[in-house]
Design an enzyme around this catalytic site. Sequence first.
Site, PDB file in Angstrom:
ATOM      1  CG  ASP A  60      -2.302   0.798   1.317  1.00 19.30           C
ATOM      2  OD1 ASP A  60      -3.355  -0.066   1.179  1.00 19.30           O
ATOM      3  OD2 ASP A  60      -1.888   2.540   0.971  1.00 19.30           O
ATOM      4  CG  ASN A 112      -8.444  -4.667  -2.246  1.00 22.86           C
ATOM      5  OD1 ASN A 112      -9.040  -4.820  -2.635  1.00 22.86           O
ATOM      6  ND2 ASN A 112      -8.496  -3.648  -0.973  1.00 22.86           N
ATOM      7  CE1 TYR A 178     -14.212   2.660  -7.819  1.00 25.72           C
ATOM      8  CE2 TYR A 178     -15.896   1.827  -8.817  1.00 25.72           C
ATOM      9  CZ  TYR A 178     -14.657   1.576  -7.462  1.00 25.72           C
ATOM     10  OH  TYR A 178     -15.061   0.775  -6.483  1.00 25.72           O
ATOM     11  CE  LYS A 182     -13.217  -0.725  -9.155  1.00 21.47           C
ATOM     12  NZ  LYS A 182     -11.565  -1.959  -7.774  1.00 21.47           N
ATOM     13  CB  ILE A 211     -17.764  -2.591   1.157  1.00 21.29           C
ATOM     14  CG1 ILE A 211     -18.406  -3.800  -0.262  1.00 21.29           C
ATOM     15  CG2 ILE A 211     -17.788  -3.516   2.356  1.00 21.29           C
ATOM     16  CD1 ILE A 211     -19.636  -4.601  -0.339  1.00 21.29           C
ATOM     17  CB  THR A 213     -14.458   0.460   3.068  1.00 21.00           C
ATOM     18  OG1 THR A 213     -14.710   1.166   1.704  1.00 21.00           O
ATOM     19  CG2 THR A 213     -14.448  -0.633   2.529  1.00 21.00           C
TER      20      THR A 213
HETATM   21  N1  LIG Z   1     -16.043  -0.213  -1.017  1.00 25.17           N
HETATM   22  C1  LIG Z   1     -17.110  -0.193  -2.412  1.00 25.17           C
HETATM   23  O1  LIG Z   1     -18.176   0.036  -1.710  1.00 25.17           O
HETATM   24  C2  LIG Z   1     -16.712  -0.943  -2.834  1.00 25.17           C
HETATM   25  C3  LIG Z   1     -17.211  -1.349  -3.640  1.00 25.17           C
HETATM   26  C4  LIG Z   1     -16.919  -2.209  -4.966  1.00 25.17           C
HETATM   27  C5  LIG Z   1     -15.140  -2.210  -4.805  1.00 25.17           C
HETATM   28  N2  LIG Z   1     -14.309  -1.867  -4.086  1.00 25.17           N
HETATM   29  C6  LIG Z   1     -13.161  -1.858  -4.767  1.00 25.17           C
HETATM   30  O2  LIG Z   1     -12.676  -2.546  -3.772  1.00 25.17           O
HETATM   31  C7  LIG Z   1     -11.148  -2.035  -3.231  1.00 25.17           C
HETATM   32  C8  LIG Z   1     -11.309  -1.372  -2.181  1.00 25.17           C
HETATM   33  O3  LIG Z   1     -11.517  -0.424  -1.435  1.00 25.17           O
HETATM   34  P1  LIG Z   1     -11.728   0.075   0.245  1.00 25.17           P
HETATM   35  O4  LIG Z   1     -13.381   0.290  -0.349  1.00 25.17           O
HETATM   36  O5  LIG Z   1     -11.439  -1.101   0.092  1.00 25.17           O
HETATM   37  O6  LIG Z   1     -11.199   1.231  -0.415  1.00 25.17           O
HETATM   38  P2  LIG Z   1     -10.266   2.110   0.882  1.00 25.17           P
HETATM   39  O7  LIG Z   1     -10.379   3.628   0.444  1.00 25.17           O
HETATM   40  O8  LIG Z   1     -10.904   1.571   2.483  1.00 25.17           O
HETATM   41  O9  LIG Z   1      -8.979   1.130   0.259  1.00 25.17           O
HETATM   42  C9  LIG Z   1      -8.289   1.117  -0.563  1.00 25.17           C
HETATM   43  C10 LIG Z   1      -7.157   1.239  -0.495  1.00 25.17           C
HETATM   44  O10 LIG Z   1      -6.133   1.787  -1.475  1.00 25.17           O
HETATM   45  C11 LIG Z   1      -4.913   2.241  -1.817  1.00 25.17           C
HETATM   46  N3  LIG Z   1      -4.419   2.575  -2.345  1.00 25.17           N
HETATM   47  C12 LIG Z   1      -4.867   4.083  -3.421  1.00 25.17           C
HETATM   48  N4  LIG Z   1      -4.019   4.437  -4.233  1.00 25.17           N
HETATM   49  C13 LIG Z   1      -2.774   3.065  -4.139  1.00 25.17           C
HETATM   50  C14 LIG Z   1      -1.628   3.041  -4.871  1.00 25.17           C
HETATM   51  N5  LIG Z   1      -0.844   4.088  -6.090  1.00 25.17           N
HETATM   52  N6  LIG Z   1      -0.842   2.074  -4.849  1.00 25.17           N
HETATM   53  C15 LIG Z   1      -1.277   1.621  -3.451  1.00 25.17           C
HETATM   54  N7  LIG Z   1      -1.946   1.700  -2.293  1.00 25.17           N
HETATM   55  C16 LIG Z   1      -3.018   2.568  -3.764  1.00 25.17           C
HETATM   56  C17 LIG Z   1      -5.298   3.314  -0.135  1.00 25.17           C
HETATM   57  O11 LIG Z   1      -3.764   3.850   0.350  1.00 25.17           O
HETATM   58  C18 LIG Z   1      -6.308   2.436   0.631  1.00 25.17           C
HETATM   59  O12 LIG Z   1      -5.245   1.588   1.535  1.00 25.17           O
HETATM   60  C19 LIG Z   1     -10.983  -0.843  -5.074  1.00 25.17           C
HETATM   61  O13 LIG Z   1     -10.240  -1.332  -5.224  1.00 25.17           O
HETATM   62  C20 LIG Z   1     -12.345  -0.388  -5.067  1.00 25.17           C
HETATM   63  O14 LIG Z   1     -12.642   0.105  -6.025  1.00 25.17           O
HETATM   64  C21 LIG Z   1     -15.153  -0.900  -3.169  1.00 25.17           C
END
Ligand SMILES: NC(=O)c1ccc[n+]([C@@H]2O[C@H](COP(=O)([O-])OP(=O)(O)OC[C@H]3O[C@@H](n4cnc5c(N)ncnc54)[C@H](O)[C@@H]3O)[C@@H](O)[C@H]2O)c1
Length: 274
Positions: A60, A112, A178, A182, A211, A213
């Site tokens: 990360d 992720n 986005y 995706k 989710i 988060t």
């Molecule tokens: N939360 C939701 O509702 C949801 C729904 C569908 C998909 N997602 C996907 O799930 C994944 C995780 O999302 P989340 O909700 O846990 O978000 P989050 O913001 O809690 O976590 C994302 C993480 O990615 C890291 N990150 C961002 N840019 C980066 C980079 N260039 N290099 C390395 N790390 C990097 C951030 O530091 C963070 O720790 C993402 O791909 C998001 O698109 C999330």
Amino acid sequence: MTRRGLYDNLAGDEQGGSVTRTPASPLRDRIAFVTGATGGIGAASAAALARDGAQVVLADLDADAGGRLVEQLGGAAHATFLRVDVTDPASVDGAVDEVVRRFGRLDIAHNNAGVQFAETLLADTPLEQWDRIIATNLSGVFYSMRAEIVAMRAAGGGSIVNTGSVLSVRAMKLHGAYTAAKHGVIGLTKAAALEYSADGIRVNAVLPGVIDTPMVAHLAATLPGYLEEVTSGHPIGRIGTPAEIAEAVVWLASDAASFVTGASLEADGGFLVA
Ligand SMILES: NC(=O)c1ccc[n+]([C@@H]2O[C@H](COP(=O)([O-])OP(=O)(O)OC[C@H]3O[C@@H](n4cnc5c(N)ncnc54)[C@H](O)[C@@H]3O)[C@@H](O)[C@H]2O)c1
């Protein structure tokens, strides 16, 4: 919006932050690499992989959170942190090389890392915003898979899980960049599954609904009515927890899914059937 529930699925002594492994731990001795590992879904995935016996490498941008998470997972016996920027192919290549150097191989990858912003209508999307979303959510997955596939072929196989989204197969207003990124994750997942199945590498995607988060907390804080609107889109009547996505990731990564490749597993509280 909190991270409560993140470690709900961890066996062992949560207070002490340790992880209890049993001889039956299905991922015992596997080496796993998780990007976006300090975020909501990534941290839960790392915890579930460690619970099931894997040695987890947390990748990360956020080194402080990475250090804390290593401690929560029981220290170096279970987890290691590497600072990685998935938008930089040299950073990703260096991290995967480091995993192989330290642990001898790579068995599991959860790609992720992702970003999402309150967007605008497509034609009004600032170019910097488009570039950042595509660089992180799509190119970042490509750079990661490119390096991981080389390592997994050398190890005789492996399992890759990419985080897509319900927006991998459906559009949502104001989220055009986005949605495009995706959708691309599913294309990459299918292409790699086709090309590397013969090498023993399975490649799948998990498609989360909304989710609880930090990413969603940020959207809820910037878009009035967002949380109510998206919650109503989930027939199950609520948004999901990171631990619920982590279980889908662990299953896809494990031998229990040995005949599953090129698939997109919806873990979305029914969002896509509504
Ligand atoms: N939360 C939701 O509702 C949801 C729904 C569908 C998909 N997602 C996907 O799930 C994944 C995780 O999302 P989340 O909700 O846990 O978000 P989050 O913001 O809690 O976590 C994302 C993480 O990615 C890291 N990150 C961002 N840019 C980066 C980079 N260039 N290099 C390395 N790390 C990097 C951030 O530091 C963070 O720790 C993402 O791909 C998001 O698109 C999330």
